[in-house]
Design an enzyme around this catalytic site. Structure first.
Site, short mmCIF file in Angstrom:
data_model
loop_
_atom_site.label_atom_id
_atom_site.label_comp_id
_atom_site.label_asym_id
_atom_site.label_seq_id
_atom_site.Cartn_x
_atom_site.Cartn_y
_atom_site.Cartn_z
CD GLU A 224 2.71 -4.68 -7.45
OE1 GLU A 224 3.31 -4.18 -6.50
OE2 GLU A 224 1.74 -4.14 -7.98
CD GLU B 275 -2.18 -3.78 -8.55
OE1 GLU B 275 -1.53 -2.77 -8.21
OE2 GLU B 275 -2.21 -4.84 -7.90
O1 IFM Z 1 -2.00 -0.99 -3.34
C1 IFM Z 1 -0.97 -1.48 -4.15
C2 IFM Z 1 -1.25 -2.92 -4.55
O2 IFM Z 1 -1.43 -3.75 -3.46
C3 IFM Z 1 -0.09 -3.46 -5.36
N1 IFM Z 1 0.24 -2.57 -6.44
C4 IFM Z 1 0.39 -1.17 -6.15
C5 IFM Z 1 -0.81 -0.66 -5.39
C6 IFM Z 1 -0.66 0.84 -5.10
O3 IFM Z 1 0.48 1.05 -4.33
#
Ligand code: IFM
Length: 459
Positions: free
Chosen positions: A166, A363
């Site tokens: 990200e 994710e």
């Molecule tokens: O916890 C974060 C993660 O580190 C990166 N993506 C989003 C998640 C939730 O906010």
């Protein structure tokens, strides 16, 4: 329940974590501070003044966590490596830091679980930030060197790699809004950070390929979002295009088309000296081949135009001060993020159509109230419904033709949720903050049963 095991695409299923959010042990075995150590210890930066000093103490309890992964029956575990454990001063290799990842990787392989390693999930060594951080071009070579050290050491056992997690958060939350480390609020510096993150990805992915040889998989993880208008007003609908550029295409066009989008360049031209920043050859380097694009998805982005009467902060990302980010419709998770599985379908099918790249959901998950009963039990039916709906959208995207390779739940353990501290819990395993005892929630039992059924269904 809307998704059944026999509907799930036959891909890799797992859970994801990141180093600073779970490891703790921040001053053990030669680890030096990262920007998140500095930031979390800055008064007012993190809710409740919380830090990752202890986190889930995974550094010392990883065997127990590996047993949880084996119990869950996941195919793969996505984790990140802490740069400040491996090169604490930015130059000398710390063998004890690498040895931790040896133990972790060997433990995964011994349990039949495939490691997916991320090089950078936001914990830049503080010493490199002191030298200018992502704002300075020098960081690109430092990242490539780190990639080489880690890949030479673990590459015989870890074959699946991502460079960055990200970069939107690193560049725009870290350097534009200043709500993430290093806490800078300067659009010019954010534009520079974005470019150097992309360039670091390109340079490191070449190094990874050289070091790992044939058969390795090298990718990057983004957090794109479908962008939706706050209303049907013409100005709000027009706002969507630029917001999409600054959330999504600013990453995917350089990566997959070797070009920044024109609307992004026009928005950035008054902010930064792009002619000096973007050098000849950079875009070719950034657009190195990608085997897998990881997609982290939580919620759509809703935007409107100030001219339509919306007020409030602009979306993160320099150059869109005339836009406003507005809350999405209910229902929402505990962080107020609109829950909308159709956004995942839209995203995966769009990325497939526009860029024809293999995709994994690296994710997705939700923070929910998670009331804890005696003994640590959590009956998180809301999280089960969330995951169920997002798995259904994932399956539908596969049926619609997207080239899907994997699905990872965020996250294994309740952990340090960055500027929000420990209050929002995303884990499928509850972690008691006082004792650090782990207790699988109802969602962990549900995911385990789904994976077991799928093993039967897929054969
Ligand atoms: O916890 C974060 C993660 O580190 C990166 N993506 C989003 C998640 C939730 O906010």
């Amino acid at each position: 329940m809307v998704v059944s095991a026999d509907r799930l695409p036959a891909v890799t299923y797992g859970v994801a974590t990141s180093s600073y959010q779970i490891e703790g042990a921040v001053d053990v075995d030669g680890r030096a501070p990262s920007i998140w150590d500095t930031f979390s210890h800055t008064p007012g930066a993190v809710a409740g003044g919380e830090t990752g000093d202890v986190a889930c103490d995974h550094y010392h309890r990883f065997e127990e966590d590996l047993d949880l992964l084996a119990w869950l029956g996941v195919d793969s575990y996505r984790f990140s490596i802490a740069w400040p454990r491996v090169l604490p001063d930015g130059r000398e290799v710390e063998a004890r830091g690498l040895a931790f990842y040896d133990r972790l990787v060997d433990g995964l392989l011994a349990r039949g679980i495939r490691p997916l390693a991320t090089l950078y999930h936001w914990d830049l060594p503080q010493v490199l930030e002191d030298a200018g951080g992502w704002e300075r071009r020098e960081v690109v070579d430092a990242f490539a060197r780190y990639a080489r050290v880690v890949a030479e050491h673990l590459g015989d056992r870890v074959r699946d790699w991502s460079t960055l997690n990200e970069p939107w958060c690193s560049a725009f939350l870290g350097y534009d809004l200043g709500v993430h480390a290093p806490g800078v609020r300067d659009p010019r510096r954010a534009v520079a950070a974005a470019h150097h993150l992309l360039l670091a990805h390109g340079r490191a992915s070449r190094v990874l390929r050289e070091t790992l040889g044939a058969g390795a998989q090298v990718g990057i993880v983004l957090n794109p979002a479908p962008v939706r208008p706050a209303s049907d007003a013409a100005d709000d609908r027009a706002a969507v295009e630029l917001a999409d550029g600054l959330r999504n295409r600013v990453w995917t066009d350089p990566l997959f088309r070797a070009a920044y989008p024109d609307d992004v360049l026009a928005a950035w031209d008054p902010i930064a000296d792009l002619a000096t920043l973007h050098r000849e050859g950079d875009l070719q380097e950034i657009a190195a081949p990608v085997d897998l694009l990881g997609v982290n998805y939580y919620t759509p982005l809703y935007v409107g135009a100030r001219t339509s009467g919306h007020t409030g902060p602009a979306p993160a990302g320099p150059g869109q001060d005339h836009l406003v980010e507005v809350p999405g419709p209910a229902p929402a998770s505990a962080l107020g993020w609109s829950i909308d599985a159709s956004g995942l379908f839209d995203l995966l099918t769009r990325l497939h159509t526009d860029y024809a790249v293999p995709l994994a959901v690296t994710e997705t998950g939700g923070a929910f109230p998670d009331p804890v009963r005696d003994g640590g039990e959590v009956d998180d039916q809301d999280r089960i419904a969330y995951l169920d709906g997002h798995l259904e959208a994932f399956a539908r995207a596969g049926e619609a033709g997207a080239d899907l390779r994997g699905f990872y739940v965020w996250t294994l353990l309740d952990n340090f949720e960055w500027a929000e501290g420990y209050a929002p819990t995303f884990g499928i395993v509850h972690v008691d903050r006082a004792t650090l005892r782990r207790t699988p929630k109802a969602s962990a039992h549900w995911y385990r049963a789904l994976l077991a059924d799928r093993a039967g269904a897929v054969g």
